[in-house]
Design a protein around this motif. Sequence first.
Motif, PDB file in Angstrom:
ATOM      1  N   MET B   1      61.938  56.317  28.943  1.00 50.86           N
ATOM      2  CA  MET B   1      62.896  55.760  29.923  1.00 50.86           C
ATOM      3  C   MET B   1      63.662  54.592  29.288  1.00 50.86           C
ATOM      4  SD  MET B   1      63.806  56.426  33.114  1.00 50.86           S
ATOM      5  CE  MET B   1      62.567  57.058  34.244  1.00 50.86           C
ATOM      6  N   LEU B   2      64.877  54.436  29.727  1.00 45.23           N
ATOM      7  CA  LEU B   2      65.734  53.357  29.214  1.00 45.23           C
ATOM      8  C   LEU B   2      65.093  51.980  29.458  1.00 45.23           C
ATOM      9  CD1 LEU B   2      68.672  52.327  28.390  1.00 45.23           C
ATOM     10  CD2 LEU B   2      69.174  52.387  30.830  1.00 45.23           C
ATOM     11  N   ASP B   3      65.128  51.112  28.437  1.00 42.42           N
ATOM     12  CA  ASP B   3      64.663  49.730  28.612  1.00 42.42           C
ATOM     13  C   ASP B   3      65.816  48.946  29.231  1.00 42.42           C
ATOM     14  OD1 ASP B   3      63.910  47.086  28.386  1.00 42.42           O
ATOM     15  OD2 ASP B   3      62.906  47.355  26.451  1.00 42.42           O
ATOM     16  N   ILE B   4      65.633  48.489  30.455  1.00 43.20           N
ATOM     17  CA  ILE B   4      66.726  47.835  31.198  1.00 43.20           C
ATOM     18  C   ILE B   4      67.224  46.576  30.499  1.00 43.20           C
ATOM     19  CG2 ILE B   4      65.074  46.638  32.706  1.00 43.20           C
ATOM     20  CD1 ILE B   4      68.655  47.710  33.593  1.00 43.20           C
ATOM     21  N   ARG B   5      66.366  45.988  29.640  1.00 40.00           N
ATOM     22  CA  ARG B   5      66.790  44.756  28.966  1.00 40.00           C
ATOM     23  C   ARG B   5      67.937  45.023  27.990  1.00 40.00           C
ATOM     24  NH1 ARG B   5      60.904  43.020  27.021  1.00 40.00           N
ATOM     25  NH2 ARG B   5      61.033  45.204  26.415  1.00 40.00           N
ATOM     26  N   ILE B   6      68.053  46.272  27.520  1.00 36.16           N
ATOM     27  CA  ILE B   6      69.122  46.583  26.553  1.00 36.16           C
ATOM     28  C   ILE B   6      70.506  46.482  27.215  1.00 36.16           C
ATOM     29  CG2 ILE B   6      70.062  48.362  25.015  1.00 36.16           C
ATOM     30  CD1 ILE B   6      67.125  49.266  24.578  1.00 36.16           C
ATOM     31  N   PRO B   7      70.753  47.207  28.327  1.00 33.29           N
ATOM     32  CA  PRO B   7      72.078  47.037  28.957  1.00 33.29           C
ATOM     33  C   PRO B   7      72.322  45.623  29.483  1.00 33.29           C
ATOM     34  CG  PRO B   7      70.684  48.496  30.287  1.00 33.29           C
ATOM     35  CD  PRO B   7      69.978  48.276  28.991  1.00 33.29           C
ATOM     36  N   VAL B  62      63.646  42.564  23.444  1.00 38.50           N
ATOM     37  CA  VAL B  62      63.544  44.001  23.127  1.00 38.50           C
ATOM     38  C   VAL B  62      63.138  44.174  21.665  1.00 38.50           C
ATOM     39  CG1 VAL B  62      64.819  46.172  22.983  1.00 38.50           C
ATOM     40  CG2 VAL B  62      65.270  44.601  24.864  1.00 38.50           C
ATOM     41  N   LYS B  63      63.772  43.409  20.786  1.00 40.88           N
ATOM     42  CA  LYS B  63      63.474  43.490  19.344  1.00 40.88           C
ATOM     43  C   LYS B  63      62.006  43.166  19.075  1.00 40.88           C
ATOM     44  CE  LYS B  63      67.058  44.163  16.474  1.00 40.88           C
ATOM     45  NZ  LYS B  63      66.940  45.171  15.414  1.00 40.88           N
ATOM     46  N   MET B  64      61.522  42.080  19.740  1.00 36.39           N
ATOM     47  CA  MET B  64      60.138  41.646  19.503  1.00 36.39           C
ATOM     48  C   MET B  64      59.158  42.710  19.977  1.00 36.39           C
ATOM     49  SD  MET B  64      59.893  37.544  20.069  1.00 36.39           S
ATOM     50  CE  MET B  64      60.354  37.564  21.770  1.00 36.39           C
ATOM     51  N   ASP B  65      59.456  43.337  21.115  1.00 36.37           N
ATOM     52  CA  ASP B  65      58.569  44.379  21.643  1.00 36.37           C
ATOM     53  C   ASP B  65      58.529  45.578  20.706  1.00 36.37           C
ATOM     54  OD1 ASP B  65      57.647  43.048  23.760  1.00 36.37           O
ATOM     55  OD2 ASP B  65      58.536  44.325  25.314  1.00 36.37           O
ATOM     56  N   LYS B  66      59.694  45.898  20.130  1.00 33.14           N
ATOM     57  CA  LYS B  66      59.748  47.049  19.218  1.00 33.14           C
ATOM     58  C   LYS B  66      59.000  46.751  17.925  1.00 33.14           C
ATOM     59  CE  LYS B  66      63.764  49.577  20.752  1.00 33.14           C
ATOM     60  NZ  LYS B  66      65.197  49.731  20.645  1.00 33.14           N
ATOM     61  N   ALA B  67      58.988  45.466  17.533  1.00 35.85           N
ATOM     62  CA  ALA B  67      58.321  45.082  16.293  1.00 35.85           C
ATOM     63  C   ALA B  67      56.800  45.082  16.435  1.00 35.85           C
ATOM     64  CB  ALA B  67      58.803  43.699  15.868  1.00 35.85           C
TER      65      ALA B  67
END
Lengths: 542, 71
Positions: B1-7, B62-67
Amino acid sequence: MAASAAQIGWIDYVIIGVYFVFVIGIGYVLKGKMKSSEDFFLSGHNIPSWVTGLAFLSANLGAIEVMGMAANAAQYGVMTAHFYWIGAIPAMVFLAVFMMPFYYGSKVRSVPEYLKMRFNEPTRALNAISFAVMTVLMSGINLYAMALVFKLLLNWSIDASIFAAAGVVLAYTYMGGLTSSIYNEVMQFFLIVFGLLPISIIGLCKVGGWAGLCEKLKEPAFAHLWMHAGTSANPMGVDWIAICSGLGFVLSFGYWCTDFLVIQRALAAESLPAAQRTPLIAAFPKVLFPALTVLPGLIALVLIPGLGSNNEGMRYDMALPLLLPMMYPSGMLGVGLTAMLASFMSGMAGNVTAFNTVWTYDLYQSYIRPNQSDQHYLWMGKVATAVGILISIATAYIAMGFPSIMDYMQNIFSFFNAPLFATFLLGMFWKRTTPWAAFFGLVIGTLTAILHFYVLTGHEPFVYTSVMAGNFWRSTFAWLACFISTIVISFFTKPKPEEELEGLVWGKPKEVSTEVLVWYKRPGILAIIILVFTIALNFLFW
Amino acid sequence: MLDIRIPIAALFIVVGVLLVGYGLAVPTSVDVPVNGNTYTFNLNRDWGAMILLFGIFMGALVKMDKAKPSK
């Protein structure tokens, strides 16, 4: 002073355009994920609690909330904060701690479906029909209020505003269902905060801070929450008994604990603890929201001479919109206008997504076309979304014909939501409550409210100093009538067998969550923190 | 599902850049009286910077979560 059209520049249009692109884009991205009716109506039960929490709050941030609370503050003063600190937070905490385990734990898809499981089909049908009618009416009122603001403020065409906003909401709710609505509500929440916060900050500086504002208010009672509530001789015309019983108990619990519009957001959460946290996460910003609504209303009262006059552009409803061009240059004006648009659209989308779920599950699937495929109900949900928006457009035009549509809608709420809370309270916490007692209790409660409004109000002892006092007392009477009649009828009718009440009634749990959570995720601890903070604010603004 | 923090991050960065750019290109001052003194702000530039920072903050989350290593 008469309101004149504000100067809006190209940059403001660009910002509004960028916002439209993003909200529709979210719907477009989510379009491919809507594979089943559960995805469309319930977001597949996989949304994190901070998202559902902010959506829970934003679904309520429609026209009546943002514009209406600023208008109330200009009319009644700081006492308007009662709508937050006694009229929302306690009910949100009660919903989270005591009622959410029944809603989420019973795996219902809607509030009317809970009534069917706990009571019977007629009770569900009664609630589903009244809720469906109320939601599309409310949705239309959001549209009309938005169009009126933009007409008075910017001289935009009412028709163009209504169709443009309805078209955008249709695009993203049709494509992405509840998930799209929830995601946009979260984005709209941040836009509302960033778009309106500078008004409060700059406005407060312009009036000389809080102390300067209090000095400039026309009556000392405008600056106090409780000090003048001993009797009804205060700006709101309501004493502390009516505030506590009518607003603090019946109206607020009736709305926050039973209205599917907000509860649907919590049902989309990924687990029971997440669903319980949803109203609590919403409560934290909610407790501070008077800074964005009540405070600008008070500032407008001081800075805008003639506010509240008979001139349409100077009505109390225009308190917040009139501050935008006063405080913001072109650029920030676009952000402020986008915040207002976001508020109207989140309120409207919330109503439309709640309507399509109740229509599809509780009316269409139950009574019109049962036993169809899941894809058929997904299709019907999309059709209901489009039809709901078309009806909203129609009700927006109907709303233009009423001189005071906001008061009228508050009356409707007191007719249906106030008795409904008595039904839920007894249904969830007293297993002896019988199905037919719930049905007739609801009918009697609603009839009591109608009788009070159309026959008794205005005759001793039902004479009130303000419309709001009438609303509070009517809600109390409707709740009492439903509560007492449901208890009495329960003793003469047959209750449901106990084995059918598992997970639906206090003391009959279906499953108990054994998940160990860190302290800041525990609903009980969050509830205590928010209640202590709310009590402190009540003393601070006493 | 889309991460709402991106938009959210993207929207706030775009709006922030627009406001800061417009504030610098067409400076408009807003006078704010505080304790007898009057302070002058370029509201578009300053509040636009706040909006931009919020957008960057959301993007950083978002970046930190992906890392983070997945569980």
